[in-house]
Design an enzyme around this catalytic site. Sequence first.
Site, PDB file in Angstrom:
ATOM      1  CB  THR A   1      -0.938   0.004   1.224  1.00  0.00           C
ATOM      2  OG1 THR A   1      -1.693  -1.205   1.224  1.00  0.00           O
ATOM      3  CG2 THR A   1      -1.868   1.190   1.197  1.00  0.00           C
ATOM      4  NE  ARG A   2       4.518   1.250   4.715  1.00  0.00           N
ATOM      5  CZ  ARG A   2       4.238   0.276   5.583  1.00  0.00           C
ATOM      6  NH1 ARG A   2       3.255   0.427   6.439  1.00  0.00           N
ATOM      7  NH2 ARG A   2       4.943  -0.819   5.607  1.00  0.00           N
ATOM      8  CG  MET A   3       5.772  -0.172  -2.012  1.00  0.00           C
ATOM      9  SD  MET A   3       6.299  -1.776  -2.561  1.00  0.00           S
ATOM     10  CE  MET A   3       8.017  -1.427  -2.861  1.00  0.00           C
TER      11      MET A   3
END
Length: 108
Positions: A45-47
Amino acid sequence: MIRSLPSDAIPRSGVWARADAPGPILEREANILLAVVILAAGKGTRMKSDLPKVLHPLAGRPLLAHVLDLAQCLDAGRIVAVVGHQADLVQETFAQFPNLRFARQQPQ
């Protein structure tokens, strides 16, 4: 007798040996297999990408490929990748990798 392995011990054909020592330190049974479990179910998700985290490229290859190469260097008898997010895509990408099996994490 089993002794602690020094930090520079390396596996060689079923025998642990120091790089600079001529003899074995710890002999293992030839029929004992090493199993490796890789946790590869992350969404990333943070990517900020739709691509599963383990398929993001690093040095021109998917992240998971680097981990699988290391597991193979360890002469692992069985390698299991726990997949979740876009599991079908991850499995398809690594379908031809030797000794690799998949386990699905549900729900993601």
